[in-house]
Design a protein around this motif. Structure first.
Motif, mmCIF file in Angstrom:
data_model
loop_
_atom_site.group_PDB
_atom_site.id
_atom_site.type_symbol
_atom_site.label_atom_id
_atom_site.label_comp_id
_atom_site.label_asym_id
_atom_site.label_seq_id
_atom_site.Cartn_x
_atom_site.Cartn_y
_atom_site.Cartn_z
ATOM 1 N N ALA A 54 111.427 29.360 56.046
ATOM 2 C CA ALA A 54 110.572 29.066 54.893
ATOM 3 C C ALA A 54 110.249 27.579 54.823
ATOM 4 N N VAL A 55 111.262 26.747 55.014
ATOM 5 C CA VAL A 55 111.033 25.296 54.981
ATOM 6 C C VAL A 55 110.039 24.903 56.077
ATOM 7 N N ALA A 56 110.245 25.390 57.285
ATOM 8 C CA ALA A 56 109.340 25.054 58.393
ATOM 9 C C ALA A 56 107.919 25.548 58.116
ATOM 10 N N GLY A 57 107.805 26.770 57.613
ATOM 11 C CA GLY A 57 106.485 27.334 57.340
ATOM 12 C C GLY A 57 105.749 26.606 56.236
ATOM 13 N N TYR A 58 106.442 26.275 55.181
ATOM 14 C CA TYR A 58 105.799 25.583 54.069
ATOM 15 C C TYR A 58 105.499 24.124 54.427
ATOM 16 N N ARG A 59 106.347 23.522 55.228
ATOM 17 C CA ARG A 59 106.120 22.146 55.664
ATOM 18 C C ARG A 59 104.809 22.048 56.453
ATOM 19 N N LYS A 60 104.515 23.076 57.226
ATOM 20 C CA LYS A 60 103.292 23.102 58.032
ATOM 21 C C LYS A 60 102.043 22.945 57.157
ATOM 22 N N TYR A 61 102.106 23.441 55.926
ATOM 23 C CA TYR A 61 100.969 23.345 55.001
ATOM 24 C C TYR A 61 101.145 22.220 53.987
ATOM 25 N N GLU A 86 112.807 39.586 65.538
ATOM 26 C CA GLU A 86 112.186 39.959 66.809
ATOM 27 C C GLU A 86 113.245 40.475 67.786
ATOM 28 N N SER A 87 112.791 41.081 68.876
ATOM 29 C CA SER A 87 113.718 41.679 69.848
ATOM 30 C C SER A 87 114.659 40.648 70.462
ATOM 31 N N ALA A 92 111.600 35.909 62.435
ATOM 32 C CA ALA A 92 110.197 35.552 62.608
ATOM 33 C C ALA A 92 109.402 35.507 61.315
ATOM 34 N N ALA A 93 109.955 36.020 60.223
ATOM 35 C CA ALA A 93 109.223 36.035 58.950
ATOM 36 C C ALA A 93 110.198 36.368 57.838
ATOM 37 N N GLY A 94 109.775 36.101 56.613
ATOM 38 C CA GLY A 94 110.614 36.456 55.482
ATOM 39 C C GLY A 94 109.907 36.311 54.153
ATOM 40 N N TRP A 141 106.698 33.715 54.398
ATOM 41 C CA TRP A 141 106.325 32.901 55.546
ATOM 42 C C TRP A 141 106.376 33.746 56.825
ATOM 43 N N VAL A 142 105.596 33.328 57.799
ATOM 44 C CA VAL A 142 105.608 33.924 59.136
ATOM 45 C C VAL A 142 105.635 32.771 60.127
ATOM 46 N N SER A 143 106.506 32.854 61.096
ATOM 47 C CA SER A 143 106.637 31.803 62.108
ATOM 48 C C SER A 143 105.360 31.679 62.929
ATOM 49 N N GLY A 144 104.986 30.448 63.189
ATOM 50 C CA GLY A 144 103.825 30.192 64.039
ATOM 51 C C GLY A 144 104.043 30.615 65.483
ATOM 52 N N THR A 145 105.287 30.841 65.865
ATOM 53 C CA THR A 145 105.593 31.237 67.238
ATOM 54 C C THR A 145 105.907 32.732 67.373
#
Length: 192
Positions: A54-61, A86-87, A92-94, A141-145
């Motif tokens: 969440a921190v990484a995803g929100y930081r991106k914006y 992910e496998s 990858a998201a939350g 959030w969803v990971s960019g990767t």
């Protein structure tokens, strides 16, 4: 992690406690991720992974402050949270869910709209729905990767709506950036 059928636990309408007493998970074939729903106290490592993402995803914006990390970090304000795994085992998201609410003032949306001319309408919408149960989705959030990012965005919206069944309420609210409104619409959400 064992897969269990998601069911409708009953809740006491005078408290925000639920009867969710175990971690639930289900495979989503579209996103090719396992979605896990739990309480932060029951899955502290997954909760930490949710927070990091969440921190990484929100930081991106440039919106990291909106998470109110210090306030939510201990998990006490979160009834349940969902993560997509992910496998390869990476989260990858939350999204996290607050509530069920017993007063409109508990909703973070009230704080977010406090200085807006639409604030009284937001409060009224929440108050009108309280007798039927209201929860609030936060920190999606969803990971960019993520390998299947597009499918995962849609899945995250679908799985967040399961919180209504899990917490035995009829309404979920969320405040969201304009770039994710269509995701919520695809789940049956109404943008007001």
């Amino acid at each position: 992690m064992p897969v269990e059928q998601l069911s409708r636990p009953q809740v006491d309408t005078q408290t925000t406690d639920t009867l969710i007493d175990r971690t639930l998970s289900v495979w989503d074939p579209r996103s090719e991720c396992r979605f896990v729903v739990a309480r932060p106290s029951e899955e502290p490592e997954l909760w930490e992974a949710y927070l990091e993402g969440a921190v990484a995803g929100y930081r991106k914006y440039g919106a990291e402050k909106a998470l109110e990390y210090r306030r939510i970090q201990d998990g006490d304000s979160t009834a349940i949270f969902f993560v997509a795994i992910e496998s390869n085992g990476s989260v990858a998201a939350g999204v996290r869910v607050q509530g069920p609410y017993i007063s409109a003032g508990q909703a973070h949306a009230i704080t977010e709209w406090a200085n807006d001319p639409g604030a009284p309408a937001v409060r009224r919408m929440i108050e009108d729905r309280l007798p039927f149960g209201v929860v609030e989705a936060k920190g999606a959030w969803v990971s960019g990767t993520a390998a299947r990012r597009g499918e995962l965005v849609g899945a995250l919206g679908r799985f967040a709506t399961f919180s209504m069944d899990l917490l035995d309420v009829q309404f979920m609210l969320a405040t969201a950036a304009s770039h994710v409104l269509d995701t919520w619409r695809t789940t049956g959400g109404v943008v007001a």
